[in-house]
Design an enzyme around this catalytic site. Structure first.
Site, PDB file in Angstrom:
ATOM      1  N   GLU A 131      54.035  21.030-109.944  1.00 21.85           N
ATOM      2  CA  GLU A 131      54.442  20.546-111.194  1.00 21.85           C
ATOM      3  C   GLU A 131      53.563  19.260-111.647  1.00 21.85           C
ATOM      4  O   GLU A 131      53.254  18.990-112.784  1.00 21.85           O
ATOM      5  CB  GLU A 131      55.721  19.876-111.025  1.00 21.85           C
ATOM      6  CG  GLU A 131      56.834  20.988-110.839  1.00 21.85           C
ATOM      7  CD  GLU A 131      56.866  21.622-109.521  1.00 21.85           C
ATOM      8  OE1 GLU A 131      56.334  21.130-108.533  1.00 21.85           O
ATOM      9  OE2 GLU A 131      58.085  22.311-109.536  1.00 21.85           O
ATOM     10  N   PHE A 137      72.846  20.098-104.653  1.00 24.50           N
ATOM     11  CA  PHE A 137      71.503  20.695-104.056  1.00 24.50           C
ATOM     12  C   PHE A 137      70.595  20.336-105.239  1.00 24.50           C
ATOM     13  O   PHE A 137      70.831  20.882-106.364  1.00 24.50           O
ATOM     14  CB  PHE A 137      71.768  22.084-103.949  1.00 24.50           C
ATOM     15  CG  PHE A 137      70.362  22.708-103.500  1.00 24.50           C
ATOM     16  CD1 PHE A 137      69.892  22.219-102.292  1.00 24.50           C
ATOM     17  CD2 PHE A 137      69.971  23.860-104.136  1.00 24.50           C
ATOM     18  CE1 PHE A 137      68.555  23.107-102.114  1.00 24.50           C
ATOM     19  CE2 PHE A 137      68.710  24.389-103.797  1.00 24.50           C
ATOM     20  CZ  PHE A 137      67.898  23.920-102.871  1.00 24.50           C
ATOM     21  N   GLN A 138      69.460  19.823-104.995  1.00 27.39           N
ATOM     22  CA  GLN A 138      68.534  19.613-106.048  1.00 27.39           C
ATOM     23  C   GLN A 138      68.764  18.748-106.967  1.00 27.39           C
ATOM     24  O   GLN A 138      68.365  18.723-108.206  1.00 27.39           O
ATOM     25  CB  GLN A 138      67.694  20.930-106.361  1.00 27.39           C
ATOM     26  CG  GLN A 138      67.086  21.787-105.209  1.00 27.39           C
ATOM     27  CD  GLN A 138      66.163  22.671-105.693  1.00 27.39           C
ATOM     28  OE1 GLN A 138      66.513  23.647-106.670  1.00 27.39           O
ATOM     29  NE2 GLN A 138      65.059  23.168-104.900  1.00 27.39           N
ATOM     30  N   LYS A 140      72.402  22.434-115.992  1.00 28.68           N
ATOM     31  CA  LYS A 140      72.227  23.949-116.021  1.00 28.68           C
ATOM     32  C   LYS A 140      73.524  24.591-116.857  1.00 28.68           C
ATOM     33  O   LYS A 140      73.219  25.715-117.605  1.00 28.68           O
ATOM     34  CB  LYS A 140      72.386  24.798-114.653  1.00 28.68           C
ATOM     35  CG  LYS A 140      71.952  25.949-114.430  1.00 28.68           C
ATOM     36  CD  LYS A 140      71.933  26.578-112.951  1.00 28.68           C
ATOM     37  CE  LYS A 140      71.733  27.933-112.940  1.00 28.68           C
ATOM     38  NZ  LYS A 140      71.276  28.367-111.584  1.00 28.68           N
ATOM     39  N   MET A 143      34.752   4.953-104.330  1.00 34.09           N
ATOM     40  CA  MET A 143      35.064   3.651-104.978  1.00 34.09           C
ATOM     41  C   MET A 143      35.693   2.502-103.839  1.00 34.09           C
ATOM     42  O   MET A 143      35.504   1.342-103.983  1.00 34.09           O
ATOM     43  CB  MET A 143      36.137   3.974-106.150  1.00 34.09           C
ATOM     44  CG  MET A 143      36.146   2.487-106.934  1.00 34.09           C
ATOM     45  SD  MET A 143      34.744   1.827-107.491  1.00 34.09           S
ATOM     46  CE  MET A 143      34.514   2.717-109.297  1.00 34.09           C
TER      47      MET A 143
HETATM   48  C1  LIG Z   1      46.669   8.705-106.140  1.00 34.55           C
HETATM   49  C2  LIG Z   1      45.889   8.180-105.910  1.00 34.55           C
HETATM   50  N1  LIG Z   1      45.752   7.351-104.769  1.00 34.55           N
HETATM   51  C3  LIG Z   1      44.581   6.490-104.327  1.00 34.55           C
HETATM   52  C4  LIG Z   1      43.819   5.857-105.102  1.00 34.55           C
HETATM   53  C5  LIG Z   1      43.005   4.817-105.107  1.00 34.55           C
HETATM   54  N2  LIG Z   1      41.589   5.227-105.172  1.00 34.55           N
HETATM   55  C6  LIG Z   1      40.778   4.978-106.181  1.00 34.55           C
HETATM   56  S1  LIG Z   1      39.353   5.597-106.227  1.00 34.55           S
HETATM   57  C7  LIG Z   1      39.585   6.234-104.711  1.00 34.55           C
HETATM   58  C8  LIG Z   1      38.467   7.091-104.133  1.00 34.55           C
HETATM   59  C9  LIG Z   1      38.435   8.255-104.639  1.00 34.55           C
HETATM   60  O1  LIG Z   1      37.613   9.327-103.863  1.00 34.55           O
HETATM   61  P1  LIG Z   1      36.857  10.325-104.742  1.00 34.55           P
HETATM   62  O2  LIG Z   1      37.898  11.261-105.498  1.00 34.55           O
HETATM   63  O3  LIG Z   1      35.898  11.391-103.751  1.00 34.55           O
HETATM   64  O4  LIG Z   1      35.853   9.742-105.814  1.00 34.55           O
HETATM   65  P2  LIG Z   1      34.621   8.937-105.710  1.00 34.55           P
HETATM   66  O5  LIG Z   1      35.129   7.484-105.912  1.00 34.55           O
HETATM   67  O6  LIG Z   1      33.957   9.297-104.469  1.00 34.55           O
HETATM   68  O7  LIG Z   1      33.594   9.191-106.873  1.00 34.55           O
HETATM   69  C10 LIG Z   1      40.880   5.904-104.228  1.00 34.55           C
HETATM   70  C11 LIG Z   1      41.527   6.453-102.855  1.00 34.55           C
HETATM   71  C12 LIG Z   1      44.230   6.332-106.544  1.00 34.55           C
HETATM   72  N3  LIG Z   1      43.401   6.005-107.694  1.00 34.55           N
HETATM   73  N4  LIG Z   1      45.106   7.471-106.729  1.00 34.55           N
END
Ligand SMILES: Cc1ncc(C[n+]2csc(CCOP(=O)(O)OP(=O)(O)O)c2C)c(N)n1
Ligand SMILES: [Mg+2]
Length: 572
Positions: free
Chosen positions: A63, A125-126, A175, A484
């Site tokens: 989803e 349920f659900q 539903k 990041m």
């Molecule tokens: C759902 C979610 N969980 C955690 C984060 C925190 N977060 C921000 S950037 C990042 C790293 C992302 O890694 P990647 O997808 O490899 O991208 P890169 O920064 O290496 O280009 C994280 C864990 C987020 N933004 N969203």
């Protein structure tokens, strides 16, 4: 005589049908031709009604994929994305996307199934209280309690989603409401006296801004996504050119002003350009248009536009003065307001020195990176993608370093080509959003730039690409890390890389092969260009695993807590 005859005919037209069929009728009336969704028990009657209709349904494999696809669709197609999910886990799987759409003002209409009215509140349920859960992250939400209410509620939901400041509207349908038979009366008009968004600005305020423009020596326009939603790009361009006002963009506003224009300063904010951030620091008049001055843009508020008179044009009155003290508040849509301003403001201030000063900064302190050795630099990769697509593609991203490099280096010169999760920063957004964008604008090339980590959050949607053979190019900016996070740990946590390195990765090429999708892995600039060109030409989906330098950082940067004038990593 005639009137009663008409009334009789109207009466005979009252059709009896199920709630599920009413939903289908109402969707067709709204011109909906594509739904993104996933079936389950509570929506079985709705899916059964859908079976007989001519509405396309995209069965995503989760989803979350459905809602992000609907977001990508809404961003580029100029109409709401429509989502269907079942009750309980189906509905809760949508929550991240709903919050994302709310903060980034994307028009969505979301239908969730609910347990039958007789068992609501019994932990059936659900059962999940999705109306309660999404109350703070929807523009509005409904639970349908009588089948006859459906046409009105659906009419209102579409109206609310796409007028004023756009946003997600959720309709929860028990539903038994879907199965029960009622008299169908189409709803042709909305009657919402309490909801009358102001689109036409107050002329006195517009005149005050016109006066301020006439006085200003150092004005700057900050154009946000509101400019894109209002389709006000031409008016903003005219305004900037008429008064010689430099322009910067928020992350989400990219594309609202041509990136190659001499008055354009680049993006502002945490990873914005030195010229743009200096302009925001030094300006004497700041004209914010359809932007919400969030913390990633302003940096420490104590240093933001302190020398400026702030004018803020926004369709949402709640945004004005929320973060930044505003002397000239203008509630209205960006297009109407900019047009009124063009009519009212006939005198320009003397901005030439300011324009030259900023052009000089733009020239002396451009975005920069070291392109050395054989290893592929992510920034160069984004430049190559720009060159090969001639800036025409729709580009979606996930969240992280690759997102910022895309914002910095792709060069958006046209509106509605840029699809990213700005406010919520949702990893897993970019790839499914690209699917929705391709469905919304099939005539444009679509490139999903994702991180090696973010891609793994929603990669199950490869099934949709496989099934539909959609020509979407997936570019994994593979730096073998949560880049990041790694960057922040390097700079602010003395290189303690706690849980941010990904030395063990799936073989993305084999993974794509499992889904019957063409793929390649590249490690150099030459390979990247050749394979990207091939991917772009291919008639179907293509995945490109780009092995980039793993220790590259996004610069320049405003460190957390610092002011907009305290950038690190500016070109030496
Ligand atoms: C759902 C979610 N969980 C955690 C984060 C925190 N977060 C921000 S950037 C990042 C790293 C992302 O890694 P990647 O997808 O490899 O991208 P890169 O920064 O290496 O280009 C994280 C864990 C987020 N933004 N969203
Ligand atoms: Mg990464």
């Amino acid at each position: 005589m005639k009137a009663s005859w008409v009334a009789e005919e109207e009466k005979s037209k009252v059709l009896k049908m199920s709630g599920a069929d009413m939903l289908m009728e109402a969707l067709e009336k709204e011109g909906v031709d594509v739904l993104f969704g996933y079936p389950g028990g509570a929506v079985l009657p709705i899916y059964d009604a859908l079976y007989k209709r001519n509405i396309k349904h995209i069965l995503t494999r989760h989803e979350q994929g459905a809602i992000h696809a609907a977001q990508g669709f809404a961003r580029v197609a100029g109409k709401p994305g429509v989502v269907i999910a079942t009750s309980g886990p189906g509905a809760t799987n949508l929550v991240t996307g709903i919050a994302d759409a709310m903060i980034d003002s994307l028009p969505l209409v979301i239908f969730t199934g609910q347990v039958a009215t007789s068992v609501i509140g019994t932990d059936a349920f659900q059962e999940a209280d999705i109306v309660g859960i999404t109350m703070p992250i929807t523009k509005h939400n409904y639970q349908v309690r009588k089948v006859e209410e459906l046409p009105r509620i659906i009419k209102e939901a579409f109206h609310l989603a796409q007028t004023g400041r756009p946003g997600p509207v959720l309709v929860d349908i028990p539903k038994d409401i879907s199965t029960s038979i009622g008299s169908y009366k189409p709803s042709n008009e909305v009657d919402l006296p309490g909801y009358q968004p102001t689109t036409i600005p107050n002329l006195l305020q517009v005149k005050r801004l016109a006066d301020a423009i006439a006085q200003a020596k150092k004005p700057v326009i900050l154009a946000g996504a509101g400019v894109l939603f209002a389709k006000a790009e031409e008016e903003i361009l005219a305004l900037a050119e008429q008064h010689r006002i430099p322009v910067t963009n928020t992350l989400l506003g990219l594309g609202s002003f041509p990136s190659e224009h001499p008055l354009f300063l680049g993006m502002a904010g945490m990873h914005g350009t030195y010229a743009a951030n200096t302009a925001l620091h030094e300006c004497d008049l700041l004209i914010g248009i359809g932007a919400r001055f969030d913390d990633r843009l302003t940096g420490n508020l104590a240093h933001f536009a302190q020398k400026a008179t702030v004018a803020h044009i926004d369709i949402d009155p709640a945004e004005i003065g929320k973060n930044v003290e505003t002397l000239i508040p203008i509630v209205g849509c960006a297009k109407h307001t900019a047009a009124a301003l063009l009519r009212e403001s006939t005198t320009s201030g003397d901005t030439e020195e300011w324009v030259c000063q900023l052009a000089e900064l733009k020239n002396s302190y451009p975005l920069w990176y070291k392109n050395e050795g054989d290893v592929l630099k992510p920034q160069r990769l984004l430049e190559i993608i720009h060159e090969e697509t001639k800036g025409e593609a729709i580009v979606t991203t996930d969240v992280g370093q690759h997102q910022m490099w895309t914002a910095q280096y792709y060069g958006f010169s046209k509106p509605n080509r840029w699809v990213t999760s700005g406010g919520l920063g949702t990893m897993g957004f970019g790839f499914p959003a690209a699917i929705g964008a391709k469905i919304g604008k099939p005539e444009l090339p679509v490139v999903a730039v994702t991180g090696d980590a973010g891609f793994q959050m929603t990669l199950q949607e490869l099934s949709v690409l496989q099934e539909m053979k959609l020509p979407v190019v997936i570019v994994i900016v593979n730096n073998q890390s949560l880049g990041m996070v790694r960057q922040w740990q390097e700079i602010f946590y003395e290189e303690r890389y706690s849980e941010s390195l990904l030395p063990v990765q799936p073989d993305f090429v084999k993974l794509a092969a499992a889904y019957g999708i063409e793929a390649a892995s590249v490690t150099t600039e030459e390979e990247a260009r050749a394979k990207f060109a091939e991917a772009l030409d291919s008639k179907g989906p293509f995945l490109l695993d780009c092995r980039v330098a793993s220790d590259e950082n996004v610069y320049p940067m405003i460190a957390p807590g610092k002011g907009i004038h305290q950038m690190i990593g500016v070109k030496p």
